[in-house]
Design a protein around this motif. Structure first.
Motif, mmCIF file in Angstrom:
data_model
loop_
_atom_site.group_PDB
_atom_site.id
_atom_site.type_symbol
_atom_site.label_atom_id
_atom_site.label_comp_id
_atom_site.label_asym_id
_atom_site.label_seq_id
_atom_site.Cartn_x
_atom_site.Cartn_y
_atom_site.Cartn_z
ATOM 1 N N LEU A 61 0.829 -1.198 0.000
ATOM 2 C CA LEU A 61 0.000 0.000 0.000
ATOM 3 C C LEU A 61 0.865 1.248 0.000
ATOM 4 O O LEU A 61 2.018 1.230 0.438
ATOM 5 C CB LEU A 61 -0.861 0.061 1.265
ATOM 6 C CG LEU A 61 -2.083 -0.851 1.417
ATOM 7 C CD1 LEU A 61 -2.759 -0.554 2.729
ATOM 8 C CD2 LEU A 61 -3.047 -0.675 0.261
ATOM 9 N N PRO A 73 1.239 4.920 1.858
ATOM 10 C CA PRO A 73 0.912 5.266 3.245
ATOM 11 C C PRO A 73 -0.564 5.647 3.399
ATOM 12 O O PRO A 73 -1.090 6.420 2.606
ATOM 13 C CB PRO A 73 1.821 6.459 3.535
ATOM 14 C CG PRO A 73 2.979 6.270 2.627
ATOM 15 C CD PRO A 73 2.433 5.601 1.399
ATOM 16 N N PHE A 74 -1.208 5.105 4.416
ATOM 17 C CA PHE A 74 -2.608 5.359 4.763
ATOM 18 C C PHE A 74 -3.566 4.959 3.648
ATOM 19 O O PHE A 74 -4.722 5.356 3.644
ATOM 20 C CB PHE A 74 -2.824 6.832 5.143
ATOM 21 C CG PHE A 74 -1.867 7.316 6.182
ATOM 22 C CD1 PHE A 74 -2.006 6.921 7.506
ATOM 23 C CD2 PHE A 74 -0.799 8.141 5.853
ATOM 24 C CE1 PHE A 74 -1.114 7.342 8.474
ATOM 25 C CE2 PHE A 74 0.103 8.562 6.814
ATOM 26 C CZ PHE A 74 -0.052 8.159 8.133
ATOM 27 N N ASP A 75 -3.075 4.183 2.693
ATOM 28 C CA ASP A 75 -3.896 3.747 1.558
ATOM 29 C C ASP A 75 -4.524 4.944 0.853
ATOM 30 O O ASP A 75 -5.692 4.932 0.473
ATOM 31 C CB ASP A 75 -4.989 2.763 2.031
ATOM 32 C CG ASP A 75 -5.613 2.013 0.864
ATOM 33 O OD1 ASP A 75 -5.025 2.060 -0.235
ATOM 34 O OD2 ASP A 75 -6.678 1.402 1.048
ATOM 35 N N GLU A 76 -3.752 5.999 0.725
ATOM 36 C CA GLU A 76 -4.242 7.198 0.061
ATOM 37 C C GLU A 76 -3.251 7.623 -1.007
ATOM 38 O O GLU A 76 -2.102 7.197 -0.982
ATOM 39 C CB GLU A 76 -4.423 8.311 1.092
ATOM 40 C CG GLU A 76 -5.695 8.120 1.851
ATOM 41 C CD GLU A 76 -5.898 9.153 2.922
ATOM 42 O OE1 GLU A 76 -5.163 10.170 2.908
ATOM 43 O OE2 GLU A 76 -6.781 8.934 3.761
ATOM 44 N N ARG A 102 -1.729 10.754 12.146
ATOM 45 C CA ARG A 102 -1.183 10.816 10.778
ATOM 46 C C ARG A 102 -0.169 11.922 10.609
ATOM 47 O O ARG A 102 0.898 11.737 10.058
ATOM 48 C CB ARG A 102 -2.291 11.134 9.777
ATOM 49 C CG ARG A 102 -3.293 10.123 9.557
ATOM 50 C CD ARG A 102 -4.184 10.623 8.466
ATOM 51 N NE ARG A 102 -3.399 10.908 7.270
ATOM 52 C CZ ARG A 102 -3.804 10.655 6.051
ATOM 53 N NH1 ARG A 102 -4.985 10.141 5.878
ATOM 54 N NH2 ARG A 102 -3.058 10.930 5.024
ATOM 55 N N LEU A 161 7.932 8.050 4.254
ATOM 56 C CA LEU A 161 6.676 7.876 4.982
ATOM 57 C C LEU A 161 6.163 6.443 4.877
ATOM 58 O O LEU A 161 5.616 5.894 5.824
ATOM 59 C CB LEU A 161 5.624 8.861 4.450
ATOM 60 C CG LEU A 161 4.272 8.842 5.155
ATOM 61 C CD1 LEU A 161 4.424 9.133 6.634
ATOM 62 C CD2 LEU A 161 3.316 9.837 4.518
ATOM 63 N N SER A 162 6.391 5.836 3.706
ATOM 64 C CA SER A 162 5.906 4.468 3.525
ATOM 65 C C SER A 162 6.535 3.532 4.554
ATOM 66 O O SER A 162 5.909 2.603 5.043
ATOM 67 C CB SER A 162 6.207 3.974 2.112
ATOM 68 O OG SER A 162 7.589 3.904 1.898
ATOM 69 N N TYR A 219 5.099 4.319 8.062
ATOM 70 C CA TYR A 219 3.733 3.785 8.084
ATOM 71 C C TYR A 219 3.747 2.277 8.264
ATOM 72 O O TYR A 219 2.970 1.723 9.032
ATOM 73 C CB TYR A 219 3.023 4.163 6.786
ATOM 74 C CG TYR A 219 1.627 3.628 6.653
ATOM 75 C CD1 TYR A 219 0.611 4.069 7.498
ATOM 76 C CD2 TYR A 219 1.305 2.693 5.677
ATOM 77 C CE1 TYR A 219 -0.675 3.585 7.379
ATOM 78 C CE2 TYR A 219 0.018 2.200 5.552
ATOM 79 C CZ TYR A 219 -0.966 2.643 6.400
ATOM 80 O OH TYR A 219 -2.234 2.164 6.278
ATOM 81 N N SER A 220 4.656 1.595 7.565
ATOM 82 C CA SER A 220 4.611 0.138 7.669
ATOM 83 C C SER A 220 5.127 -0.336 9.026
ATOM 84 O O SER A 220 4.635 -1.327 9.551
ATOM 85 C CB SER A 220 5.284 -0.526 6.467
ATOM 86 O OG SER A 220 6.634 -0.691 6.637
ATOM 87 N N ASN A 253 2.300 0.181 11.400
ATOM 88 C CA ASN A 253 1.228 -0.760 11.124
ATOM 89 C C ASN A 253 1.572 -2.170 11.570
ATOM 90 O O ASN A 253 0.702 -2.989 11.811
ATOM 91 C CB ASN A 253 0.989 -0.771 9.610
ATOM 92 C CG ASN A 253 -0.467 -0.873 9.287
ATOM 93 O OD1 ASN A 253 -1.113 -1.798 9.734
ATOM 94 N ND2 ASN A 253 -0.974 0.068 8.537
ATOM 95 N N LEU A 303 -3.095 3.116 14.899
ATOM 96 C CA LEU A 303 -3.262 4.285 14.043
ATOM 97 C C LEU A 303 -4.604 4.957 14.308
ATOM 98 O O LEU A 303 -4.891 6.021 13.774
ATOM 99 C CB LEU A 303 -3.155 3.884 12.560
ATOM 100 C CG LEU A 303 -1.767 3.375 12.163
ATOM 101 C CD1 LEU A 303 -1.791 2.765 10.777
ATOM 102 C CD2 LEU A 303 -0.728 4.484 12.219
#
Lengths: 256, 164
Positions: free
Chosen positions: A162, A164-167, B36, B50-51, B54-55, B58, B65
């Motif tokens: 995905l 980030p944040f699926d956006e 966020r 950021l990816s 985020y991971s 998560n 989150l």
């Protein structure tokens, strides 16, 4: 140099090269899904599993199943089997599991059929699924493109690739390297109303038109990125492939 | 947007990339979840994509989150607690709080979660409320505990008002 026996062929190999590299050199075929020569190996798909035996001091072999793509050859006299019954049984099982995940992905179906696996005994959660979570897309985005716009997210059943944040991600320039490298074609690219869309990451980027022919030259963000990276002059980067080639050819001939 | 608390945390860890998990843990403690904007801020400041942030956020169960409630109720459903009726207790709490496991009450007071062993099997079935272990739990005892919390929760709210 180390002595290696691979499928009965005796060969020599440099220390630290992987079994897959050696096999390629010798023309021994090992199937792969999550491997690409230009990208760090990851060992996610497991279809390159082979049998490797390291000779012990008492002369016996200690045989293990290893993934050829990330197993470095370090022992003199190592014996590798890529087609033994055990390897094939193992590979069939892996393919059956992959087929259960992606029952309709062409590449998986074809590869499984090559090994005689036409149907999976395991239930399929989602017949539309085509992603095997090999992470090639995330690796190409990070290592080759240098954007890291997408990543593997979540654990276990919930694992997904995905943004980030699926956006829609700011980092995704819609270069399409992920779709190009995806072994199963799980990443879909569409062109709609002058925009390039990558549905999986919800990316939508304006396409730029070629200054000469007016055809789409590529997403603006990509051209901009290439321009910065390669320090291209303005009148080159905004051309489509064909016009750029023609223009550069002309210039080359004129300068000769 | 400048995030003062996150800035302090980042400074404490000297903006070191390899401290990402510690930084996120502190942010989780501070906000009870990972907002966020804060994740974007951390990514910019640490120069980690950021990816990736985020991971990581998560991946671990310790991170959330979504905002978590002021009180965290963990019902153990490990093998020992499960066979002694842990499931019934979690269902009872779900009924009383009117929230599904993993969810938070709309007033942001309680978050209910189920966990797979808290390492106190001899006490089973166990529930952990805000870090305090309650053993030999029954649905009736859980109900009592919740109503006691609700009563003192009023005090808690007063206390919170005092602070702010």
């Amino acid at each position: 140099m180390l002595k290696v026996t691979i499928d009965g062929i005796e060969a020599e190999a440099d220390k630290e090269i992987t079994i897959l590299q050696l096999a390629k050199k010798l023309g021994v075929e090992i199937p792969t899904l999550c491997h690409h020569d230009a990208i760090t190996t990851y060992g996610a798909c497991r279809v390159c599993t082979v049998e490797a035996g390291i000779p012990r001091s008492d002369g016996k072999l200690r045989v293990r199943m290893v993934t050829a793509c990330n197993y470095p050859i370090r022992d003199n006299g190592i014996v590798i089997n890529t087609k033994s019954e055990r390897v094939l049984a193992n590979r069939r099982m892996i393919l059956e599991l992959l087929l259960a995940r992606c029952p309709n992905a062409k590449k998986i179906k074809d590869l499984a059929a090559e090994y005689g696996v036409l149907k999976s005994r395991f239930p399929s959660e989602n017949p539309e699924e085509e992603c095997i979570l090999c992470g090639l897309c995330t690796r190409v985005c990070q290592e080759i493109i240098g954007k890291s716009a997408i990543s593997l997210v979540g654990r276990g059943f919930e694992r997904k690739v995905l943004a980030p944040f699926d956006e829609p991600s700011q980092d995704c320039i819609a270069c399409g390297a992920c779709a190009y490298i995806c072994p199963t074609g799980a990443i879909k690219i569409e062109i709609e109303d002058g925009k390039l869309l990558i549905k999986n990451w919800k990316t939508s980027r304006e396409l730029a038109k070629c200054l000469i022919c007016g055809e789409y030259a590529g997403p603006e963000a990509v051209l901009q990125y290439i321009k910065e990276k390669a320090a291209l002059p303005d009148d080159i980067y905004l051309l489509c492939d064909k016009c750029r080639r023609k223009k550069l050819q002309k210039e080359l001939i004129a300068s000769a | 947007m400048e995030d003062k608390k996150a800035r302090e945390i980042l400074e404490h860890y000297k903006y070191e990339q390899n401290q990402l998990i510690h930084i996120l843990q502190d942010i989780q403690t501070e906000y009870r979840y990972l907002p966020r904007e804060t994740l974007s801020f951390v990514s910019r400041e640490l120069k980690i994509p950021l990816s990736r942030v985020y991971s990581v956020g998560n991946f671990y169960n310790a991170f959330s989150l979504k905002p978590k409630g002021r009180h965290l109720i963990s019902v153990c459903l490990g093998t020992a607690c499960h066979v002694r009726g842990g499931k019934r207790i979690s269902e009872e709490i779900e009924r009383v709080l009117n929230v599904k496991s993993g969810g938070t009450t709309p007033d942001q007071e309680y978050t209910l979660e189920t966990v797979n062993c808290v390492g106190a099997c001899a006490l089973g079935p166990v529930i952990v409320v805000d870090g305090k272990y309650h053993g030999q739990m029954t649905s009736a005892k859980a109900k009592k505990l919740l109503s006691a919390m609700k009563d003192s929760g009023g005090n808690g709210k007063n206390g919170k008002n005092k602070k702010s």
